[in-house]
Design an enzyme around this catalytic site. Structure first.
Site, PDB file in Angstrom:
ATOM      1  N   LYS A  81       0.864  -1.200   0.076  1.00  0.00           N
ATOM      2  CA  LYS A  81      -0.096   0.104   0.138  1.00  0.00           C
ATOM      3  C   LYS A  81       0.691   1.198  -0.032  1.00  0.00           C
ATOM      4  O   LYS A  81       0.672   2.091  -0.652  1.00  0.00           O
ATOM      5  CB  LYS A  81      -0.813  -0.155   1.309  1.00  0.00           C
ATOM      6  CG  LYS A  81      -1.861  -0.826   1.154  1.00  0.00           C
ATOM      7  CD  LYS A  81      -2.887  -0.811   2.597  1.00  0.00           C
ATOM      8  CE  LYS A  81      -3.967  -1.929   2.533  1.00  0.00           C
ATOM      9  NZ  LYS A  81      -4.893  -1.978   3.741  1.00  0.00           N
ATOM     10  N   SER A 127      -0.983   0.773   6.065  1.00  0.00           N
ATOM     11  CA  SER A 127      -1.355   0.063   7.030  1.00  0.00           C
ATOM     12  C   SER A 127      -2.116  -0.945   6.715  1.00  0.00           C
ATOM     13  O   SER A 127      -2.981  -1.006   5.892  1.00  0.00           O
ATOM     14  CB  SER A 127      -1.509   0.659   8.150  1.00  0.00           C
ATOM     15  OG  SER A 127      -1.834  -0.217   9.492  1.00  0.00           O
ATOM     16  N   ASP A 128      -2.158  -2.167   7.303  1.00  0.00           N
ATOM     17  CA  ASP A 128      -3.116  -3.363   6.941  1.00  0.00           C
ATOM     18  C   ASP A 128      -3.177  -4.234   8.251  1.00  0.00           C
ATOM     19  O   ASP A 128      -2.472  -4.324   9.218  1.00  0.00           O
ATOM     20  CB  ASP A 128      -2.594  -4.037   5.826  1.00  0.00           C
ATOM     21  CG  ASP A 128      -3.685  -5.238   5.389  1.00  0.00           C
ATOM     22  OD1 ASP A 128      -4.663  -4.721   4.705  1.00  0.00           O
ATOM     23  OD2 ASP A 128      -3.658  -6.322   5.873  1.00  0.00           O
ATOM     24  N   GLN A 129      -4.595  -4.801   8.469  1.00  0.00           N
ATOM     25  CA  GLN A 129      -4.846  -5.820   9.682  1.00  0.00           C
ATOM     26  C   GLN A 129      -5.335  -6.764   9.344  1.00  0.00           C
ATOM     27  O   GLN A 129      -6.299  -7.144   8.343  1.00  0.00           O
ATOM     28  CB  GLN A 129      -5.791  -4.555  10.454  1.00  0.00           C
ATOM     29  CG  GLN A 129      -5.998  -5.392  11.973  1.00  0.00           C
ATOM     30  CD  GLN A 129      -6.972  -4.605  12.729  1.00  0.00           C
ATOM     31  OE1 GLN A 129      -8.019  -4.616  12.647  1.00  0.00           O
ATOM     32  NE2 GLN A 129      -6.331  -3.932  13.589  1.00  0.00           N
ATOM     33  N   ALA A 178      -0.319  -4.202  10.697  1.00  0.00           N
ATOM     34  CA  ALA A 178       1.156  -3.963   9.999  1.00  0.00           C
ATOM     35  C   ALA A 178       1.057  -2.577   9.892  1.00  0.00           C
ATOM     36  O   ALA A 178       0.196  -1.858   9.249  1.00  0.00           O
ATOM     37  CB  ALA A 178       1.450  -5.113   9.172  1.00  0.00           C
TER      38      ALA A 178
END
Length: 208
Positions: free
Chosen positions: A59, A75-77, A112
């Site tokens: 991203k 960011s990623d979850q 993250a």
């Protein structure tokens, strides 16, 4: 109010999430938002934490490719139960199934974070990346309460089907994390570490 040093490039949040935008706004830094256009499908055999870290980096890199000399946040979850990834439910029925499966259980949320420094020519040196884990135990509630909660808050765009910053806190029993905003989607303690490493100053003072 905290401010960037004059020579720091613009700050870009690579996300369309209103939750992440609100969290980043707490730092008082001027920033823009851009939506990354990437495929968020997990790769075969990929662990949940690896998925989150890869997507956060992709991203940030996707936005950085369009933004030039900027600091870009990605960011990623990914939520996991017994090693299985739990994604965004998308609708009421899927959300209810998720909550039924998770009630009385502990779920691991991998949030993250990647800060991409567009001033760096070397891609390997450009990215700071970290995974922040949050352990969340869900209350063992009956179907009627879970259904009622979903109809009130409709958290269908949230991994794990619960907004801890809203009414979803009432269906949670405990939250354990080193970074209290990680569960909402943007770990600010980790982010301020990264911004400091990139030369951003807070409180009007230069970092040592």
């Amino acid at each position: 109010m905290p401010q960037n040093a004059p020579d720091i490039p613009r700050l870009i949040l690579g996300s369309s999430s209103a939750y992440r935008k609100e969290l980043l706004g707490r730092l008082g830094l001027p920033f823009e938002t851009m939506t990354p256009d990437i495929d968020e499908t997990p790769q075969p055999g990929e662990t949940p934490d690896a998925t989150a870290l890869r997507l956060a980096r992709e991203k940030a890199a996707a936005v950085a490719a369009r933004a030039g000399a900027a600091l870009v946040i990605g960011s990623d979850q990914v939520a996991t139960l017994d090693g299985e990834q739990i994604g965004k439910p998308g609708n009421h029925d899927n959300a209810l199934k998720q909550l039924q499966k998770m009630r009385g259980r502990e779920v691991v949320f991998h949030t993250a974070l990647c800060l991409w420094d567009g001033r760096q020519e070397n891609a390997a040196a450009a990215a700071q990346i970290r995974n922040v884990q949050t352990l969340v135990r869900f209350r063992d509630l009956p179907d009627a309460e879970l259904d009622a909660y979903l109809r009130i808050e409709q958290p269908y765009d949230c991994a794990g089907s619960a907004k801890n910053e809203g009414l979803g806190i009432a269906i949670l029993q405990s939250i354990h994390s080193d970074d209290p905003t990680a569960l909402t989607g943007l770990p600010l303690i980790a982010l301020t570490d990264m911004l400091r490493n990139a030369g951003v100053r807070f409180f009007g003072l230069r970092n040592a």
